[in-house]
Design an enzyme around this catalytic site. Structure first.
Site, PDB file in Angstrom:
ATOM      1  N   ARG A  23       0.959  -1.550   0.091  1.00 59.85           N
ATOM      2  CA  ARG A  23      -0.155  -0.124  -0.009  1.00 59.85           C
ATOM      3  C   ARG A  23       1.071   1.492  -0.141  1.00 59.85           C
ATOM      4  O   ARG A  23       0.379   1.973  -0.677  1.00 59.85           O
ATOM      5  CB  ARG A  23      -1.152   0.318   1.112  1.00 59.85           C
ATOM      6  CG  ARG A  23      -2.495  -0.469   0.993  1.00 59.85           C
ATOM      7  CD  ARG A  23      -2.839  -1.314   2.303  1.00 59.85           C
ATOM      8  NE  ARG A  23      -1.529  -2.269   2.817  1.00 59.85           N
ATOM      9  CZ  ARG A  23      -1.519  -3.664   1.734  1.00 59.85           C
ATOM     10  NH1 ARG A  23      -2.651  -3.976   1.417  1.00 59.85           N
ATOM     11  NH2 ARG A  23      -0.703  -4.470   1.912  1.00 59.85           N
ATOM     12  N   LYS A  25      26.222  -3.978  -1.095  1.00 57.99           N
ATOM     13  CA  LYS A  25      26.954  -4.339  -1.008  1.00 57.99           C
ATOM     14  C   LYS A  25      28.087  -3.647   0.232  1.00 57.99           C
ATOM     15  O   LYS A  25      29.137  -3.132   0.365  1.00 57.99           O
ATOM     16  CB  LYS A  25      27.361  -3.712  -2.104  1.00 57.99           C
ATOM     17  CG  LYS A  25      27.374  -3.719  -3.705  1.00 57.99           C
ATOM     18  CD  LYS A  25      27.627  -2.678  -4.557  1.00 57.99           C
ATOM     19  CE  LYS A  25      26.922  -3.015  -5.666  1.00 57.99           C
ATOM     20  NZ  LYS A  25      27.140  -1.928  -6.927  1.00 57.99           N
TER      21      LYS A  25
HETATM   22  N1   CP Z   1      -0.637  -0.057   5.779  1.00 62.72           N
HETATM   23  C1   CP Z   1       0.542  -0.257   5.030  1.00 62.72           C
HETATM   24  O1   CP Z   1       1.425   0.190   5.760  1.00 62.72           O
HETATM   25  O2   CP Z   1       0.725  -1.271   4.424  1.00 62.72           O
HETATM   26  P1   CP Z   1       2.211  -1.323   3.278  1.00 62.72           P
HETATM   27  O3   CP Z   1       2.933  -2.336   4.676  1.00 62.72           O
HETATM   28  O4   CP Z   1       1.625  -2.510   2.276  1.00 62.72           O
HETATM   29  O5   CP Z   1       2.185  -0.590   2.866  1.00 62.72           O
END
Ligand code: CP
Length: 297
Positions: free
Chosen positions: A59, A88
């Site tokens: 997200r 690295k």
């Molecule tokens: N809510 C959220 O931070 O989702 P992700 O970990 O997919 O970014």
């Protein structure tokens, strides 16, 4: 917003914590976010964002990507540092200085608490904290706050808010508690197994703690569910059944920062109180407004 004097003595606007956002700032972002529902613009044409992710994300990384391109800008996607020079042995500081020579803003997700602050100390371009270990996730709070605000008659007072799950490691909970603590008469309930309790040093006064959701579910206005974070050593499983969720009142809302594993049954997705997909839409609009505000300031 926080201004940090970086190595070159220049003041730069960063977003590291909810503490960096005033109420006026947040409301400006929300007002502009809601306008972004219906409009695209080219305001960020020629600007470049670096997505620098040391931890997995769907997200946050994708909605920043989408937000930047919807505003006419471009993105350098370093979504898996395994394929970068970090492997690295390059330090976080050198990586930030490098990416700042070729972009106008950097979104950083990193496994260490305080990593965004470390990055800000050396960065001549704005750093946005996209999640630092079990520390904070301030842009999640922008979208969580907007979701509660718009489902509660544009108000953030007098709420009974229940957080459930891995409250020890959940950075989205810590950031949201900071925001809601600024408003009047909000009660917080923290429901978790004993070993995943909300840290006692930041527990708001008069909070209620339990390991049983049944203690509070019928009086809850906002149920904020979180995943148990196996990647941070948590091993409990917290599952809400349809029967438990049926005890919520009709006007309550159910939120989750996602990803979910099995905390909320998919059958509940069609319930009008399920707001976790609405949260993601709000996230895109908030990040469009935030990038405009930070990059064009
Ligand atoms: N809510 C959220 O931070 O989702 P992700 O970990 O997919 O970014």
């Amino acid at each position: 917003m926080m201004y940090i004097n970086n190595l070159k003595g220049k003041y730069v606007q960063h977003l590291l914590s909810v503490d960096d956002m005033s109420e006026d700032f947040i409301h400006e972002i929300w007002t502009n976010a809601l306008k972004n529902k219906d409009t695209n613009s080219d305001s960020l044409t020629g600007k470049i964002l670096t997505n620098l992710f040391y931890e997995p994300s769907t997200r946050t990384s994708s909605s920043f990507y989408s937000a930047m391109t919807k505003k006419g800008g471009s993105v350098i996607p370093i979504n898996n540092v395994k394929f970068s020079s970090v492997t690295k042995g390059e330090t976080l500081e050198d990586t930030i200085i490098t990416m700042s020579t070729m972009s106008d803003c950097i979104v950083l997700r990193h496994h260490e608490v305080g990593s965004a602050e470390r990055a800000a100390k050396v960065s001549p371009v704005p750093i946005i904290n996209g999640g630092d270990g079990n520390g904070e996730h301030p842009t999640q709070t922008l979208l969580d706050g907007l979701t509660i605000y718009s489902n509660n008659n544009n108000n953030l007072d007098n709420l009974n808010v229940t957080f459930i799950g891995d409250l020890k490691n959940g950075r989205t909970v810590k950031s949201l508690v900071k925001l809601l603590s600024r408003y009047k008469n909000n009660n917080f309930n923290f429901i978790s197994p004993d070993n995943l309790r909300y840290p006692s040093d930041i527990l708001p006064i008069d909070s209620f703690e339990s390991d049983k959701i049944e203690d509070v579910i019928s009086k809850t206005d906002v149920l904020y569910v979180t995943r148990v974070q196996k990647e941070r050593g948590s091993d409990h499983n917290y599952v809400l059944t349809e029967e438990t969720l049926s005890k919520l009142n009709d006007k309550a809302i159910v939120m989750h920062p996602l990803p979910r594993v099995n905390e909320i049954p998919k059958e509940f997705d069609k319930d009008k109180r399920a707001k976790y997909f609405e949260q993601m839409r709000n996230g895109l609009w908030c990040r469009m407004a935030l990038l405009e505000k930070i990059i064009l300031n």
